[in-house]
Design a protein around this motif. Structure first.
Motif, short mmCIF file in Angstrom:
data_model
loop_
_atom_site.label_atom_id
_atom_site.label_comp_id
_atom_site.label_asym_id
_atom_site.label_seq_id
_atom_site.Cartn_x
_atom_site.Cartn_y
_atom_site.Cartn_z
N LEU A 1 -0.65 16.61 11.50
CA LEU A 1 -1.33 17.23 10.37
C LEU A 1 -0.80 16.60 9.08
O LEU A 1 0.41 16.50 8.88
N GLY A 2 -1.69 16.15 8.24
CA GLY A 2 -1.29 15.53 6.99
C GLY A 2 -0.97 14.06 7.09
O GLY A 2 -0.72 13.41 6.06
N GLU A 3 -0.99 13.49 8.27
CA GLU A 3 -0.65 12.08 8.43
C GLU A 3 -1.62 11.16 7.70
O GLU A 3 -1.21 10.22 7.00
N LYS A 4 -2.90 11.44 7.84
CA LYS A 4 -3.89 10.57 7.19
C LYS A 4 -3.80 10.68 5.67
O LYS A 4 -3.94 9.67 4.96
N ALA A 5 -3.53 11.87 5.18
CA ALA A 5 -3.44 12.06 3.73
C ALA A 5 -2.23 11.36 3.14
O ALA A 5 -2.19 11.05 1.95
N ALA A 6 -1.23 11.11 3.98
CA ALA A 6 0.01 10.47 3.51
C ALA A 6 0.03 8.99 3.85
O ALA A 6 1.08 8.36 3.86
N ALA A 7 -1.13 8.41 4.09
CA ALA A 7 -1.22 7.03 4.58
C ALA A 7 -0.56 6.02 3.64
O ALA A 7 -0.10 4.96 4.08
N ASP A 8 -0.50 6.34 2.34
CA ASP A 8 0.09 5.39 1.40
C ASP A 8 1.59 5.24 1.57
O ASP A 8 2.20 4.28 1.09
#
Length: 454
Positions: free
Chosen positions: A173-180
């Protein structure tokens, strides 16, 4: 004009990496016409992505005999067989020269988007085996083409789909949003921009194969020069005698040395280990990230995350051919028991060929790292033997196809490790086996003591 018969059509090879080019060399040796389709702009495009990483197999084990025969008339001489090439060395000194010899048999900028039988979707049985394959490609300029083929050898590897952070195989959860702030590759710290990203920072490294060992070793070297640099090593299991691989007992010495470097990083305080941690979520904390485990544990914030938990095959463009794949490993059904990381390390996998690589769809083969699906125990020598056997089968030489011409050395350190990451079980790698490395080709993507693994 009469349409060409199937045996007049080329054998399409997908991917101009080590095993794809070896397959082309073996087809040429058999008097067959290969057509290698490479999505990138040069040979070994995926290998070049980890050009800074040194292999833990020497030159003698990463060049194919049929390829060497093709190269010999050009004056090519294999580098010192006992030396360990980097990915960049491998691409520039072997793969690109081999592709150049193959000439117009290799097409660059050609991405395969689909493979099917001509006029038959996967449902239709009628006269299926008699139809040629049609391979759909998209070119770099956006144009599309269809190519007819007598057989298809998919050597596209697994590099394009890294496994995610989540312990259940799905993104946390949240991995894609933290891609940077998340990378899925071993960092090239000789690149100034990459070095700046990690220098003086706190970085979580998730994974326990050769790729993770390499990242830990690189970050430890950086910590010696850049104060404040620290790695937090995230392990789904505990730490035991075999956590760092075979060490001096490993019959692939460079791989053993790589594990010892990771161990030294922990012992020197450049890395701290967090065991039994199965990532469930990634949360923002200002400019930093917080990893949260399934059991509710929250780690102190980190600046960056490096995820090295393996790779998986892209099967999307093969949806209209009939593949027989193991439901767990996504490897050919007959091959899966031989490479199951619950049981085998790369040194205990038996050499294999067309018998284990065949599918319900005749004349379609997955080879190289692609054939191993999610199993991480692949060796280049294994892929070259696969290519030899399949080329013989397509040429109609069944006796040669079924003959084993490769003997792999035992690693001397382990068999399988089990895939369930029990926090209390001090077992080996993220994916099982002492040589479980989340790498595009585990031909030994690791390194001697002076380098790293992928």
């Amino acid at each position: 004009m009469n349409a060409p018969t199937n045996d007049q059509l080329p054998v399409v090879v997908i991917g101009a990496g080590p095993v794809g080019l070896a397959a082309a060399a073996h087809l040429v040796e058999r008097g067959l016409e290969p057509l290698v389709l490479e999505a990138g702009p040069s040979a070994g495009t995926a290998v070049r992505d980890w050009s800074h990483v040194r292999l833990f197999s020497p030159w003698a084990e990463v060049s194919d005999p049929a390829a060497e025969k093709l190269l010999a008339p050009t004056g090519w001489v294999r580098p010192d067989g006992a030396a360990y090439p980097t990915g960049g060395d491998w691409a520039e000194q072997y793969l690109q020269p081999l592709a150049d010899v193959l000439g117009d048999k290799v097409r660059y900028g050609a991405t395969v988007t689909g493979v099917a039988r001509a006029g038959r979707d996967r449902i239709v049985d009628a006269d299926r085996d008699e139809q040629p394959f049609t391979v759909h490609i998209q070119l770099a300029d956006g144009h599309e083409e269809r190519i007819s083929a007598r057989a298809v050898i998919d050597a596209s590897g697994t590099w394009s789909i890294p496994s995610p952070t989540g312990a259940n195989g799905l993104p946390a959860l949240g991995e894609k949003a933290a891609a940077d702030r998340i990378s899925y590759r071993v960092p090239d710290l000789k690149d100034p921009a990459v070095r700046a990203r990690y220098a003086g920072k706190r970085t979580a490294v998730i994974g326990s194969g050769a790729s993770a060992f390499t990242a830990l070793a690189y970050l430890a070297d950086l910590a010696k020069e850049e104060p404040g640099t620290h790695a937090v090593w995230i392990l789904r299991r505990g730490i035991g005698a075999n956590t760092f691989g075979g060490g001096e007992a490993d019959q692939l010495p460079a791989r053993g040395a790589l594990g010892l470097r990771a161990k030294a990083a922990v012992e020197a305080g450049h890395a701290s280990a967090v065991t039994g941690f199965r990532t469930q979520a990634v949360e923002r904390d200002g400019d930093r990230l917080v990893l949260i485990a399934e059991d509710g544990r929250r780690l102190d914030p980190v600046d960056e995350v490096i995820v090295l938990t393996g790779f998986r095959p892209d099967l999307s463009f093969l949806s209209e051919v009939r593949l027989g794949l193991d439901e767990r490993l996504q490897a050919p059904t007959a091959l899966a028991p031989l490479i199951d990381p619950n049981v085998h390390s790369c040194g205990t996998v038996y050499p294999h060929g067309v018998g284990e690589l065949s599918h319900p769809e005749k004349d379609v083969y997955l080879v190289g790292m692609k054939s191993y699906g999610r199993a991480p125990t692949f060796l280049a020598m294994t892929g070259y033997e696969q290519a030899r056997s399949i080329a013989a089968a397509i040429a109609g030489d069944r006796e040669a196809a079924e003959r084993v011409e490769l003997t792999l050395p035992e690693t001397g350190v382990c068999g399988g490790a089990g895939l369930y990451d029990d926090p209390d079980a001090a077992q080996n790698g993220e994916g099982g086996g002492c040589c479980a490395a989340p790498a595009t080709l585990q031909i030994g993507l690791g390194a001697p003591a002076s380098s790293g693994g992928c």
